[in-house]
Design a protein around this motif. Structure first.
Motif, PDB file in Angstrom:
ATOM      1  N   ASN A 220       0.870  -1.178   0.000  1.00  0.00           N
ATOM      2  CA  ASN A 220       0.000   0.000   0.000  1.00  0.00           C
ATOM      3  C   ASN A 220       0.905   1.226   0.000  1.00  0.00           C
ATOM      4  O   ASN A 220       1.611   1.492   0.966  1.00  0.00           O
ATOM      5  CB  ASN A 220      -0.902  -0.013   1.239  1.00  0.00           C
ATOM      6  N   GLY A 222       0.148   4.327   0.123  1.00  0.00           N
ATOM      7  CA  GLY A 222      -0.338   5.507   0.822  1.00  0.00           C
ATOM      8  C   GLY A 222      -1.106   6.453  -0.087  1.00  0.00           C
ATOM      9  O   GLY A 222      -1.305   6.189  -1.279  1.00  0.00           O
ATOM     10  N   GLY A 232      -0.723   6.539   5.197  1.00  0.00           N
ATOM     11  CA  GLY A 232      -0.130   5.325   4.642  1.00  0.00           C
ATOM     12  C   GLY A 232       0.343   4.419   5.766  1.00  0.00           C
ATOM     13  O   GLY A 232       0.744   4.892   6.828  1.00  0.00           O
ATOM     14  N   PRO A 238       4.807   3.875   2.254  1.00  0.00           N
ATOM     15  CA  PRO A 238       4.156   5.197   2.282  1.00  0.00           C
ATOM     16  C   PRO A 238       5.167   6.331   2.169  1.00  0.00           C
ATOM     17  O   PRO A 238       5.221   7.222   3.021  1.00  0.00           O
ATOM     18  CB  PRO A 238       3.484   5.190   3.651  1.00  0.00           C
ATOM     19  N   SER A 241       3.456   9.862   2.144  1.00  0.00           N
ATOM     20  CA  SER A 241       2.298  10.131   3.004  1.00  0.00           C
ATOM     21  C   SER A 241       2.680  11.081   4.129  1.00  0.00           C
ATOM     22  O   SER A 241       3.807  11.054   4.641  1.00  0.00           O
ATOM     23  CB  SER A 241       1.756   8.822   3.586  1.00  0.00           C
ATOM     24  N   THR A 244       2.038   8.401   8.830  1.00  0.00           N
ATOM     25  CA  THR A 244       2.261   6.958   8.673  1.00  0.00           C
ATOM     26  C   THR A 244       1.987   6.289  10.004  1.00  0.00           C
ATOM     27  O   THR A 244       2.347   6.817  11.063  1.00  0.00           O
ATOM     28  CB  THR A 244       3.694   6.663   8.216  1.00  0.00           C
TER      29      THR A 244
END
Length: 774
Positions: A220, A222, A232, A238, A241, A244
């Motif tokens: 993923n 983010g 994220g 992430p 992001s 986090t």
């Protein structure tokens, strides 16, 4: 067996981190302010190579060592063939770390410390004395070994680690986790290195990747950096992001629903709670200078931190709570905070959980007593409050309700409070209040008096300052702001008439008291005044001279004596009250050329004129007390009987003759232009005489034109307040005046419009053909 992760943070060209907010943009977007949290720490110690020694906690045996110094591993079942990892470097010198590299390391450490702040884990750059099952090691190194070969699992990854090793007896065998700082497409950045390090340590704690099932994506990535709450998961990738967090797969299509927080807590335990979780056991905050601050950690989803503040009066309480933010690149915080301010009954006075930002603030009206602050980790954007854990700082500021005192309105210099006369006793005020504006005061100081204004207040309620101001312009003349709860101004009235000064109390809203006193009013000038300087010197034309005189602390007494060729002049002073000084100087065109100063006390001094012409000597008497009575004696020897003072060169007596004009003008200017052919210069005189009595002195300023504008040439003089008072002014002008510098001006300031007359004239020193024009 632990399984190596072959694809951790595989960065292909299509998922290179997008451009980030610049630091100053991030500061603005996230409401940053400086504070003291774990991750704000800076090293005070460095090892021999320049690595900053940093540690997030000291109350635990659980260690996460961030190793920037390189590391060698022998061939083993965990690391086939072994490897020799390079030391971290930005400049190519892997033996020592420069200031830029030390800052990079510090910023990485701060971010990782934030990720693990809720747990009993010491994130450190200090090499442990020993490695065991509770020691995690993460080597931040290059993607290539010292030999030039690839590091394990490279290319295709930016880091690698074994899973579920921390806490096992063979933990050291499967250590370290590896971060390849130069393998990320897009450059070398502190936030990316820190994200990889926390991610890899997560694998050591048995965490799996957070990705998507449909479509199938292992990571993923983010939500980007579009907002301060774009999210994220740490176990994804992430990179861009803003926030986090540890995750348990609460987002749509999650490929992994591991309870990250529970797994880590099971390995490490939860950080101790530094604040109570209800009003009954709230942590008390103390106001200092009306402010209070505290740094804490939200350690669990259920953790709520309560703080209490005792408020002395009703007022306004402003509270802000700010998560930890990094100072560059992505914010890096895990926590999104919510805030409530409550009264002692638990009623909400103010709440704050703004959408789109991670910090919170509110301002409320409170009664006297105890107020409570409630801090919680909250959901935001697309995430729940599950991973909203981490460091924060709470700041509170209290402003009491200000009730105006009976002296209002005194909020400008045109409507001041008049301090009562100080002639019989000092003035001490009642408790006063400064509310939202400045408080202005006027006080009259006796002639020659020293004024003291003292301001007393409680610093905890807010800082106050004292300022003396110019009544006409409002400009501050002197200012006192020592921040000790006591401020003082002093003023010396050097005039021979009472003077009114203006001052104000300024600063925060607060209560205060004033004490105003004066001293030095007992001195009464003698009949030779004004003779404060060379221009108004008392001409001693008849010798010997002996007088009992008085000198006040606010001026000097100056005497002019003409000394014949070969003559010796002697002066002695006997002081009655205490010590004084007699100073002797040689006449010059402008100012003094000093060539003799007596000692303190009862003093005597002399000067022998070795020249072939008369010489004017000035004796100046100074007091070292508020005032002094003294006996002055001046004699001269070595002159013939016919030798007398030359009236054209000795300081003249105050007789008003010459061209005369009378006026009541408040501001009058007299412009004079002198001829430029006088080889020995001019001696200019004027006489000012009051034609009526009344308050308010008359000031005279003598100016010279220079470079197209007038500037002060000699000191300001002041005429007393009685009818018939005279002021004589004499000044020697330079010889050979140029065309640009032969224009002079008298400015008479007569603020009360009292009638006076003025006479002006010029005495030629030696040349008979020099004439001024007017």
């Amino acid at each position: 067996e632990p399984v190596p992760d072959p694809k951790i943070f595989n960065m292909s060209s299509e998922n290179t981190p997008p451009s980030q907010l610049q630091p100053e943009q991030a500061d603005e977007a996230h409401g940053k302010q400086r504070r003291s949290m774990i991750s704000d720490g800076s090293a005070t110690e460095f090892d021999s190579q320049g690595i900053p020694m940093l540690s997030s906690k000291s109350n635990t045996d659980n260690i996460f060592y961030l190793d920037f110094n390189g590391h060698s591993v022998q061939d083993s079942e965990a690391w086939e063939g072994g490897f020799e990892a390079k030391a971290f470097s930005l400049d190519g010198n892997r033996n020592n770390f420069n200031a830029e590299e030390a800052l990079f390391i510090t910023r990485v450490w701060r971010r990782v410390a934030e990720d693990f702040a809720p747990f009993k884990l010491d994130v450190t750059t200090r090499k442990p004395n020993r490695f065991n099952r509770r020691t995690g090691r993460c080597v931040i190194t290059s993607k290539t070994q010292v030999s030039g070969g690839h590091m394990p699992d490279y290319p295709g990854v930016t880091g690698t680690a074994w899973t579920d090793t921390f806490g096992r007896n063979d933990n050291v065998l499967y250590s370290p986790a590896l971060v390849y700082y130069d393998a990320v497409n897009g450059g070398i950045r502190e936030d990316w290195v820190a994200e990889i390090a926390s991610h890899e340590m997560g694998h050591n704690f048995d965490l799996e990747h957070d990705g998507f099932n449909n479509p199938n994506r292992e990571y993923n990535g983010g939500e980007g950096s579009a907002t301060p709450v774009s999210w994220g998961p740490i176990m994804g990738n992430p990179f861009s992001s803003s926030i986090t967090q540890w995750s348990k797969g609460e987002y749509a299509g999650a490929s992994e629903t591991q309870d990250d927080v529970a797994i880590i807590r099971g390995k490490l335990g939860t950080e101790n709670d530094e604040a109570g979780n209800n009003r009954g056991n709230a942590r008390q905050l103390s106001l200092e200078n009306s402010k209070a601050t505290f740094s804490g950690i939200i350690a669990t989803r259920q953790d709520v931190d309560f703080f209490s503040i005792s408020l002395p009066t009703p007022g306004q309480l402003t509270v802000s709570v700010t998560p930890w933010y990094a100072d560059v690149n992505t914010p890096g915080n895990n926590l999104d905070v919510g805030l409530k301010v409550q009264n002692s009954n638990g009623d909400d006075l103010g709440t704050s959980n703004p959408a789109g930002i991670a910090n919170a603030s509110t301002s409320v009206q409170v009664a006297a007593g105890v107020a409570y602050i409630r801090v919680d980790g909250v959901a935001g954007g697309t995430y729940s409050d599950y991973g909203s854990l981490g460091q924060y700082q709470v700041n509170a500021e209290f402003r009491p309700v200000c009730v105006s005192d009976s002296l209002e309105p005194n909020n400008d210099r045109f409507s001041p409070t008049l301090i009562p006369s100080l002639s019989s006793e000092p003035y001490s005020s009642d408790n006063l209040s400064k509310c939202d504006d400045d408080d202005f005061f006027d006080v009259t100081v006796c002639a020659g008096g020293i004024l003291l204004v003292d301001l007393y207040f409680t610093l905890a309620e807010g800082n106050l300052a004292l300022a003396q101001i110019d009544y006409d312009t409002g400009i501050i003349i002197q200012y006192s702001s020592l921040r000790f709860g006591v401020e003082r101004l002093s003023y010396n009235n050097r005039d021979d008439l009472p003077s009114t000064i203006s001052f104000k109390v300024t600063g925060s809203n607060n209560h205060y008291q004033l004490r105003v006193d004066q001293s030095g009013c007992d001195c009464r000038p003698d009949d030779l005044e004004p003779n404060d300087n060379k221009l108004g010197a008392t001409a001693v034309s008849s010798l010997p001279f002996s007088r009992s005189l008085t000198i006040c602390h606010y001026n000097n007494d100056v005497f002019a004596v003409n000394v014949c060729p070969g003559g010796e002049v002697q002066a002695s002073a006997t002081f009655v009250q205490a010590n004084g000084i007699v100073r002797m100087s040689l006449d010059a065109a402008v100012g003094y050329i000093e060539f003799g100063t007596s000692a303190n006390g009862n003093v005597a001094m002399s000067h022998l004129n070795t020249g072939t012409s008369d010489k004017t000597i000035y004796f100046t008497v100074y007091s070292l007390n508020d005032y002094n009575n003294y006996q002055l004696s001046i004699t001269q020897t070595g002159c013939t009987a016919s030798s007398t003072a030359d009236p054209s060169t000795a300081a003249p007596a105050c007789t008003c003759s010459g061209r005369k004009s009378s006026t009541r003008a408040k501001n009058k200017k007299y412009t004079l232009r002198f001829r430029n052919e006088c080889p020995d210069g001019h001696r200019f005189r004027f006489c000012l005489q009051r034609k009526e009595a009344g308050n308010g002195g008359i000031k005279v300023i003598f100016e010279r034109q220079k470079n197209g504008s007038y500037e002060l040439f000699q000191e300001t003089q002041r005429l007393g307040g009685d009818k018939g008072d005279k002021l004589c002014y004499a000044v020697d002008l330079p010889a050979r005046l140029t065309k640009k510098d032969r224009r002079f001006r008298l400015r008479v300031k007569n603020n009360r419009g009292r009638k006076y007359s003025i006479r002006t004239g010029v005495t030629q020193v030696r040349s008979g053909d020099c004439r001024p024009t007017r």
